[in-house]
Design an enzyme around this catalytic site. Structure first.
Site, mmCIF file in Angstrom:
data_model
loop_
_atom_site.group_PDB
_atom_site.id
_atom_site.type_symbol
_atom_site.label_atom_id
_atom_site.label_comp_id
_atom_site.label_asym_id
_atom_site.label_seq_id
_atom_site.Cartn_x
_atom_site.Cartn_y
_atom_site.Cartn_z
ATOM 1 N N ASP A 1 -0.348 -9.128 3.005
ATOM 2 C CA ASP A 1 -0.064 -7.965 3.847
ATOM 3 C C ASP A 1 -0.895 -6.744 3.426
ATOM 4 O O ASP A 1 -0.376 -5.688 3.095
ATOM 5 C CB ASP A 1 1.437 -7.634 3.760
ATOM 6 C CG ASP A 1 1.836 -6.589 4.802
ATOM 7 O OD1 ASP A 1 2.820 -5.864 4.549
ATOM 8 O OD2 ASP A 1 1.165 -6.496 5.848
ATOM 9 N N GLU B 1 4.448 -13.704 -4.681
ATOM 10 C CA GLU B 1 5.072 -14.347 -3.533
ATOM 11 C C GLU B 1 4.380 -15.637 -3.094
ATOM 12 O O GLU B 1 4.019 -15.835 -1.929
ATOM 13 C CB GLU B 1 5.151 -13.375 -2.353
ATOM 14 C CG GLU B 1 6.022 -12.164 -2.618
ATOM 15 C CD GLU B 1 6.237 -11.279 -1.411
ATOM 16 O OE1 GLU B 1 7.057 -10.349 -1.498
ATOM 17 O OE2 GLU B 1 5.590 -11.535 -0.353
ATOM 18 N N TYR C 1 14.097 -6.930 -0.159
ATOM 19 C CA TYR C 1 14.106 -5.869 0.859
ATOM 20 C C TYR C 1 15.417 -5.885 1.632
ATOM 21 O O TYR C 1 15.453 -5.993 2.850
ATOM 22 C CB TYR C 1 12.903 -6.040 1.804
ATOM 23 C CG TYR C 1 11.586 -5.735 1.150
ATOM 24 C CD1 TYR C 1 10.837 -6.745 0.548
ATOM 25 C CD2 TYR C 1 11.103 -4.436 1.109
ATOM 26 C CE1 TYR C 1 9.628 -6.468 -0.064
ATOM 27 C CE2 TYR C 1 9.894 -4.142 0.488
ATOM 28 C CZ TYR C 1 9.162 -5.168 -0.095
ATOM 29 O OH TYR C 1 7.969 -4.882 -0.706
ATOM 30 N N GLU D 1 9.481 -5.240 -6.211
ATOM 31 C CA GLU D 1 9.322 -4.651 -4.883
ATOM 32 C C GLU D 1 10.679 -4.433 -4.243
ATOM 33 O O GLU D 1 11.570 -5.290 -4.326
ATOM 34 C CB GLU D 1 8.472 -5.535 -3.954
ATOM 35 C CG GLU D 1 7.004 -5.617 -4.304
ATOM 36 C CD GLU D 1 6.205 -6.435 -3.284
ATOM 37 O OE1 GLU D 1 5.149 -6.939 -3.667
ATOM 38 O OE2 GLU D 1 6.646 -6.547 -2.117
#
Length: 1725
Positions: free
Chosen positions: A1272, A1519, A1572, A1608
């Site tokens: 990303d 990831e 998240y 994160e």
């Protein structure tokens, strides 16, 4: 502070006094002393400290506490800006110290106008509130702070609003708006023991922004900081003359209104307090100072002295004029001379308060023996004058007592010092106010808005009670000179004029300040040489300009023809309208000649401009040839004029000249104003001086800086030809090069630790005469008295002595027969010691000189070269910038080895060395002047000196008759050039200072042949017990080094030999397996890929050259990627390729190419993009050196050619690669470098990507494809980091260095394990390795003459993370030298490595740095910015680290690839901890090819960063799709391989999968979790975040029992988007999500589940285009432009609160901690 003026019988003169600090034994005064520093003078200063007892300026009325007497040179030479000494004669038993901080001041005229307020301060008094005041201090590079301003005390309040105050920007930050400022707030106590409340850091830039943004600064309470913190009318005339002569130069009509007061005045006989001194009724004016004194004498004879002594009437008289003229063009100075005490004190106070509003100053001079102590109240040096509720707006009064300036020795007045004292404050009192104001109304300590009030046009303002009054420092003036209509003194041509400037000294003697260049055949010269002089308003400085016709090469002006002169004061030049003074010549044959003199205040800009100009197709001006063009660069001056800055050489017979490169200070070109208009004119040179004008253009320095990037050409326009039909221009000028760089000053070097080493060489040749006879120059008489030799030594030695740390001076003699052999020597030790030339101090030199005179026999000849070469050997050995050598040669005769001396000087000119030659006696020294190359660099045997290092003077010029000498003037003349010579020496790039890296672009396949790691092999060979013991004792890396390099004694030989076999693609088949594995380990240890990436640096043996700048660029056709290869674009510059005009564009390097243009095709391009540029390879590189080419990073695949030949290939977009290219270069010629860059990613690259081919249909054209990738962030491409050429010695060089550390648990001892690798074509016996470890200040810690070893350090200075120690980021310097074993002074190679000593350990819950738990407070980040993409931008790097420290973070992860070396350097220096991540982001499809590339990327990363203290962890992936079964063996091998490369650091993998299914986490030491909640899962439901986050962390901990870091979390936020209640993408939502996560983190921390938290992301960044992304990823707490969102302020409070917990930082109780433990956010589950 006192200063002793020059002169044999000079007395101490008071410079100034600080404010009084009540009840304090460790005072830190805010008042600054501003003095003029002259290196060439020995400036004695004295500081005396008194206990203030009563309101009297008489020092005898106060108790003496101690003194420090020193020199200004010793203070400046103190390292780190601070000089420390013991106070002498202190009455107490305890030792008292004085700390003196010095700083070179700039010339900024701005004034900061500030008001501060605070609220909710801590209550510090038991029975009341607090009595707060604040202190502002400015920071220094050594970490110290110096007080600038103290406020008044506000009694009994927690919400103080302090009085507004003003302070010069120069005093506050010395013109550096980013300079750290510290504001401390205290609670005042009558006992003097003020209580510290809190403090904050800021800068002037921050304050100016805060005034607009209403920023509140939290006061942080850290650990308690120690607080170092006469009797006749002659009296009147003396005062009038001393002051009036200064002011007279600035008064345009020289008419002075003069008043008298306190007398009965005729004819009425009534008492008047305001009568005209000339006793006229209608006109008070007197012509000049003489008219004033005449009026005074006349009045004395006619008036009757009476009384009382009323000042108010005369003050009000002048005030009325000042009130009328407030347009900034008039300023009024009232001088009051009185013998008595004021009788109308109250009225006078009111008059002064009223006058303080207007442009005027008042000087009061007290004469006689009266006690004037009561008068001092008016001179508000300590606080502004007040009367009841009235308060002066500024201090406008200066009071002095005349009797202080009477010499007790001869009863004469020191007018100069009187004028200096009286007039010193006037410039500051007329100083204009600055541009911004700050005030407060609520909350913390906070700047706000400008308060209402009267408009101010001038004045010096300060806060009530501040005790601070700034003084105008010496101003540096630049003087430009031109003449018109000079006399023609040459018969066959015109005159060749040059100008000489003289200044009159205190004893009325003229001293030469400098000379201009000589202009040939010119009667209207405009000289480019500028005179730079110190301007002192309070002194009458008399100058003399003389113009001569140059006839001979002699420096003796008597041998030149005098053309004219002018004598004038500097004040008149400054006061000239428009800065332009025009006058006819006052003397000489040029009766109609005129001087045009322009003055300009010179800024403190230290930048140097280097540029080169060329022109094409200039007009043909010569009938029988082309043209002989030269150019003239001028800067705009007053009244539309231009001032010559540079005049080039003439290029004969060409229309396309290329002029030589020019190096000139920016201050000379534009005085620091980049928008100042410049004019470039081109002329055709004619031998008769009537040069033909070709054309000109105007520009600015800013435009030139852009033009070099844009390849802009400037047309030369001849205005006379504009009317001609078809006229376009008279040629085109273009910039071939342009560079601006900052250079340090002499003071910077002295305060940075450079030491001056003084040597003296004395002439003992027979031409001096028999020392026993009075006619001899060596004669000293029976009493061993003075002669010309001792006078020279005494004049110069004491000045240099202040700058020499050990005061040990080598002293030589030459030209004598020396005992015991009686042989003639031209290089003997003056003390006649066989092997020690050193003498202690100047007196030691003089004693040795006396000894030699009695022992040697004078002989000859006069040879200089031996003593020059003697000192040059020392200078050659010390070229690290810490040592500079000054050789003083004293001689009576003409040099007999002149050619050898010239050669020796030329050889020494690139060494840190200066030579001073003093000629004694009456010899003709004119031939000697050739060595002092003021008019051109010295040449010898075809070589040209790198710089001028010689200064020659004749001693007889300084004779004062009667056998005495003007030592001060001699020293000033002799030493004047040394500071500039030091600066030039330090800025040289010597030919032998080279740097080395090696190519990593070798066949790396043999790495995969290592079927087991090194540890496995050692276990098999030596057994587990022995290996384990060594590993425990000295650490795994050091243990392996011991076994592989010591026990396996032939490991290096085997590794070097067999690495060649492997590279030749030969196999090891047929060898026993154990031997094969041994060979592979040897290759691993000592093969060409074993060493890491030593970053390029200049050193004694290495040289670097940048290829950054503008390159040519073009892309290949999208559907024909091999087109450039077929067309051989690599064989020529791209601008020469087909269709270049339409397809080749300029491209900056370093930068991503995607966002540079407006072209969508280039932004989204996939495939081969091409770069090219030309560069010059010096001919000097073709001998005994290797040349390497290094790329910091090219994304992703790079092919490089040199002159059309393939040089290197590399795959992997984030790490450096290099190649040795010597064989490809054309030395002494221009070379071509071509680079093909491909950003294509596949399933086997790291990171991964895939082509997506679209079938031909109505939706897509034929051959249409895209590149898909799952990470990303935008796939930026290009040459992202610097491109560097560097050289190394061909015979051998330091190839790599590896260091590891261990620190004792008590932190009192440390071990440094090091290993040096050498690449050498010679036997190991042909070199010796020396390793020096030095502290940050340069002190030697250890020296080990071995290639590998262990350095033991007691009480080490450890490397600590930011906010974990008061001195974070401390690093030592390790200097590795490769020397000749037969002569250690011969350095073959040298490399310096900064190392930070720290230990790393970890357990199942945390990381320990130096045995203390470390909690990560940081970010995920990206290398990403507007326009540049991933291109390195040092300004952005600096900004990012400032923000990191501002927010209180201590760490970040290099997500998702390795970052630039420069970023890593910042982290090392600032104590920012790094989790270093390889490019393994979003990996899938785990295959052997991917594994090979993944391991290679890790190997390159660890090789580069293995020695960095900031790197505490290796991150192997982010990831990955690690829930797949194939991920388990894949990551097991990746972790194993990483541990092989570096077993000293833990390994982490960052995952976002299921806690029970992830396979990668099974093998790592740390687990990074990306979560998240409230964003990608349950979006909008912030109420679930605490529970979900805590439960998830608990599950990971309970399952794997490994330390966790939340790597994160966060939410996308559009800056400026607000909604209440919060909603996704608003700033409110981001803050709310964060605070919910904080509560979960606090509970997890309490359970020891996590060891860190890192929000995603530091700043917004670009991504590929997707429906979910609005101009990229917006999860940053800062915008992409680095502006804070609301979340940044919340995060700042969070991180600073955590810093108090781990470790404690003394945060104030008023800090609102956003944590669950504070009760702000209670758990909701």
């Amino acid at each position: 502070m006192f200063q002793k003026p020059r002169g044999q019988h000079a007395h101490w003169v008071e410079v100034g006094r600080t404010e009084v600090i009540k009840n304090n034994l460790s005072p830190e005064w805010q008042t600054k002393f501003i003095v003029n520093y002259s290196f060439e003078e020995r400036q004695e200063v004295k500081f005396e400290v008194y206990d203030w007892d009563q309101d009297s300026r008489n020092l005898s009325a106060h108790d003496f506490l101690g003194r420090c007497q020193t020199t200004l040179g010793q203070i400046v030479a103190a390292s780190g800006h601070q000089f420390t000494a013991v106070l002498q004669d202190s009455p107490g038993r305890a030792t008292s110290h004085i700390f003196i901080t010095t700083e070179e001041l700039g010339a900024n005229k701005e004034v900061a106008y500030i008001q501060l307020a605070a609220e909710n301060l801590d209550k510090m008094d038991f029975f009341g509130k607090s009595d707060p005041f604040f202190v502002i201090s400015k920071g220094f590079s050594n970490g110290r702070f110096v007080v600038v301003k103290k406020s008044e005390v506000i009694k009994k309040t927690l919400n103080p609003s302090w009085a507004q105050f003003s302070v010069p920007v120069r005093d506050l930050c010395n013109n550096n708006y980013e300079r750290p400022l510290k504001i401390d707030v205290y609670d005042w106590n009558a006992s003097g023991k003020d209580d510290f409340i809190g403090s904050f850091m800021t800068s002037l830039r921050s304050l100016s922004s805060a005034a607009i943004e209403r920023t509140k600064y939290p006061c942080i309470n850290e650990k308690k900081v120690g607080k170092k913190k006469y009797t006749n009318s002659g009296l009147y005339t003396a005062a009038i003359r001393a002051c009036g002569e200064i002011i007279e130069d600035y008064d345009s009509d020289k008419m002075f209104p003069a008043l008298g007061f306190g007398a009965r005045v005729p004819p009425s006989g009534m008492v008047s307090h305001e009568f005209y001194l000339n006793l006229r009724d209608d006109n008070p004016y007197c012509a000049r100072v003489d008219g004033l004194i005449q009026a005074y004498y006349n009045a004395l004879q006619r008036v009757t002295l009476y009384g009382p002594t009323n000042f108010a009437p005369v003050i009000q008289h002048v005030t009325r004029f000042a009130q009328t003229y407030q347009d900034g063009r008039q300023y009024f100075v009232l001088l009051i001379i009185t013998d008595g005490i004021i009788t109308d004190m109250d009225m006078t106070k009111q008059a002064i308060i009223e006058a303080s509003k207007y442009p005027m100053s008042i000087i009061i001079v007290g004469v006689g023996e009266e006690d004037f102590s009561a008068m001092e109240e008016l001179d508000s040096d300590d606080k502004l004058l007040s009367y009841y509720n009235q308060k002066a707006q500024r201090d406008i009064v200066q009071f002095v007592e005349l009797r202080k300036f009477l010499s007790p020795r001869d009863q004469t007045w020191d007018k100069a010092m009187l004028a200096k004292e009286v007039m010193a404050e006037v410039p500051g009192q007329g100083f204009p106010l600055g541009s911004f104001s700050v005030i407060s109304d609520t909350g913390f300590v906070m700047p706000g808005q400008t308060p209402p009030g009267p408009e101010r046009t001038g004045g010096s303002f300060m806060a009530p009670g501040s005790g601070s009054q700034f003084t105008m420092p010496t101003t540096c003036l630049e003087i430009s000179v031109a003449c018109q209509k000079l006399a023609d003194r040459d018969l066959t041509s015109k005159s060749d004029p040059f100008c000489v400037l003289f200044e009159q000294s205190g004893n009325q003697e003229w001293r030469e300040l400098g000379r201009t260049e000589t202009l040939r055949d010119c009667l209207d010269p405009v000289w480019q040489t500028k005179f730079v002089v110190d301007y002192r308003f309070e002194e009458r400085q008399v100058l003399k300009f003389q113009v001569y016709d140059h006839d001979t090469e002699s420096k003796n002006l008597k041998k030149q023809d005098f053309l004219g002169g002018l004598e004038i004061t500097l004040g008149k030049l400054v006061a000239a309208p428009g800065r332009r003074f025009v006058s006819i010549m006052k003397e000489g044959p040029s009766k109609s000649g005129r001087f045009v003199i322009i003055t300009e205040e010179r800024s403190a800009n230290k930048e140097i401009l280097t540029f080169q100009l060329a022109a094409e197709k200039v007009d043909k001006k010569d009938m029988f040839g082309k043209s002989d063009p030269y150019c003239v660069l001028s800067k705009s001056g007053p009244q539309g004029s231009f001032i010559v800055v540079h005049r080039s050489e003439t290029i004969k017979k060409t229309l396309n000249p290329v002029w030589a490169p020019v190096v000139v200070p920016v201050v000379d070109v534009c005085n620091g104003d980049y928008d100042r208009q410049l004019k470039l004119e081109v002329y055709d040179w004619d031998s008769n001086g009537s040069h033909d004008f070709i054309g000109s253009f105007t520009t600015t320095l800013k435009d030139l800086s852009i033009a070099v990037v844009e390849k802009k050409e400037f047309p030369l326009i001849n205005s006379k030809k504009l009317s001609k039909k078809g006229y376009k221009h008279s040629g085109l000028v273009k910039l071939r090069s342009f560079k601006v760089e900052s250079r340090d000053s002499f003071v910077d070097y002295m305060q940075g630790g450079t030491s001056l080493n003084f040597s003296v060489a004395i002439d003992f040749t027979a031409s001096n005469g028999d020392p026993a006879t009075p006619a001899s120059l060596h004669f000293r008489g029976a009493s061993n008295g003075e002669n010309e030799y001792t006078q020279a030594i005494r004049a110069i030695g004491p000045i240099i002595e202040d700058y020499d740390t050990d005061k040990q001076f080598p002293a030589l003699g030459f030209g004598a027969r020396v005992p015991p052999t009686g042989k003639v020597s031209h290089e003997f030790f003056l003390n006649l010691h066989p092997n020690n030339p050193y003498c202690y101090g100047v007196e030691g030199i003089l004693q040795a000189y006396a000894t030699s005179l009695q022992s040697v026999s004078l002989y000859g000849p006069t040879n200089f070269s031996p003593v020059i070469n003697h000192v040059a050997k020392f200078a050659q050995a010390y070229q690290d910038g810490q040592q500079y050598f000054v050789l003083l040669i004293i001689t009576d005769g003409i040099i007999t080895d002149l050619e050898e001396t010239k050669s020796a000087i030329v050889s020494a000119s690139d060494l840190p060395m200066s030579i001073i030659i003093v000629g004694v006696g009456k010899e003709d020294f004119s031939a000697m002047e050739a060595l002092d190359s003021d008019q051109g660099l010295l040449r010898a045997q075809g070589r040209v000196a790198a710089r001028d290092i010689v200064q020659f003077v004749e001693l007889r010029k300084f004779s004062q008759g009667t056998g005495s000498w003007n030592r001060a003037a001699l020293a000033k003349d002799v030493l004047a050039e040394v500071p500039n010579q030091v600066v030039k020496s330090m800025s040289l790039e010597p030919a032998n200072r080279n740097e080395i890296l090696r190519s990593s672009q070798k066949d790396t396949g043999y790495i995969e042949a290592l079927t087991k790691d090194v540890s496995d092999l050692v276990l098999e060979l030596f057994g587990p017990v022995k290996w384990f013991k060594w590993k425990q004792l000295i650490g795994p890396s050091a243990a392996f080094s011991y076994f592989a390099a010591t026990t396996l004694s032939n490991c290096q030989t085997v590794g070097e030999e067999y690495s060649g076999i492997i590279q030749a693609n030969q196999t090891l088949d047929g060898l026993p397996n154990l031997l094969k594995r041994f060979i592979m380990v040897a290759i691993y240890c000592y093969g060409p890929l074993a060493h890491g990436h030593l970053f390029p640096q200049d050193s004694e043996s290495r040289e670097t050259r940048s290829l950054d700048g503008i390159w040519h660029f073009r892309i290949s056709p999208k559907l024909d990627p091999d087109f450039g290869f077929r067309e051989k674009w690599f064989a020529k510059n791209l601008d020469q390729t087909s269709d270049a005009q339409d397809n080749v564009i300029p491209m900056p390097v370093p930068a991503s190419y995607n966002d540079i243009t407006q072209n969508r095709t280039i932004r989204d391009f996939i495939g081969w993009a091409w770069y090219s540029r030309q560069f010059f390879a010096p001919k000097s590189w073709n001998k005994d050196i290797l040349v390497y080419l290094r790329f910091g990073s090219v994304h992703y695949t790079a092919n490089v050619w040199i002159n059309g030949k393939p040089a290197v290939k590399h795959a992997g977009g984030h790490l450096p690669f290099e190649a040795e290219i010597s064989s490809y270069l054309k030395f002494g010629h221009t070379n071509l470098i071509s680079v093909a860059v491909n950003n294509t990613l596949t399933r086997h690259t790291v990171p991964q990507g895939a082509f997506n081919w679209m079938n031909k249909s109505k939706h897509y054209p034929s051959g249409y494809f895209t590149l898909d990738y799952h990470f990303d962030f935008f796939n930026y491409a290009g040459i992202h980091r610097p491109v560097i050429l560097y050289t190394v010695p061909k015979s051998g060089f330091v190839q790599d260095v590896e260091v590891n550390f261990e620190v004792s648990k008590t932190l009192e001892k440390a071990q440094v394990f090091y290993k040096v690798q050498v690449a050498s074509n010679i036997s190991t016996k042909a070199y010796q390795i020396h390793v020096e470890l030095r502290s940050a200040s340069g002190s030697l810690v250890s020296h080990v003459p071995a290639q590998k070893g262990i350095i033991q350090i007691v009480q080490p200075r450890l490397w600590w993370p930011y906010l974990m120690h008061e001195n974070p980021g401390y690093r030592y310097e390790m200097k590795i030298s490769l020397t000749d074993p037969s002569n250690p002074d011969i350095v073959l190679d040298c490399y310096r490595l900064k190392i930070g000593i720290r230990s790393l350990h970890w357990n199942n819950s945390t990381l320990l740095i130096n045995h203390k738990p470390f909690y990560f407070r940081g970010f995920g980040r990206h290398e990403d910015s507007d326009i540049r993409g991933k291109g390195l931008d040092l300004a952005l790097v600096a900004k990012d680290f400032n923000l990191i420290k501002w927010i209180g973070a201590n760490s970040f992860r290099t997500s998702h690839y390795p970052y630039a070396d420069e970023i890593m350097d910042f982290a090392d220096d600032n104590g920012i901890v790094i989790i270093n991540e390889c490019p393994g982001v979003a990996l899938d499809h785990f295959s052997d090819k991917l594994l090979k590339n993944h391991k290679f990327a890790l190997r390159e990363l660890i090789q580069r960063d293995k020695n960095r203290p900031s790197v505490v962890m290796w991150s192997i992936a982010n990831e990955p799709r690690s829930n797949k079964k194939s991920a388990e063996p894949y990551f097991k091998e990746v972790v194993r391989y990483t541990k092989v490369l570096d077993p000293t650091r833990p390994v982490i993998v960052v995952v976002n999968g299921d806690v029970h299914k992830d396979q990668a986490v099974l093998h790592v030491d740390f687990i990074g979790i990306n979560r998240y909640f409230g964003w990608y899962s349950d979006p909008g439901h912030v109420e679930l975040i605490q529970m979900q986050m805590f439960n998830d962390l608990k599950a990971w901990h309970d399952t794997h029992h490994k330390p966790l870091i939340v790597t994160e979390y966060g939410a996308d936020t559009v800056a400026g988007l607000h909604q209440d209640p919060s909603f996704q993408f608003t700033e409110e939502y981001q803050v709310e999500l964060m605070t919910q996560d904080f509560a979960a983190f606090d509970r997890a921390r309490a359970e020891s589940y996590i060891s860190g938290e890192m929000i995603w992301n530091f700043a917004d960044f670009m991504t590929k285009q997707e429906a979910r992304r609005v101009d990229g990823n917006r999860k940053g707490i800062f915008t992409r432009q680095r502006q804070p969102k609301m979340a940044a302020h919340v995060m700042r409070m969070r991180y600073w609160s955590l810093a108090e917990v781990m470790p404690p930082q003394g945060q104030p109780s008023t800090m609102n901690f956003l944590s669950a433990s504070c009760g702000l956010l209670e758990p909701n589950f």
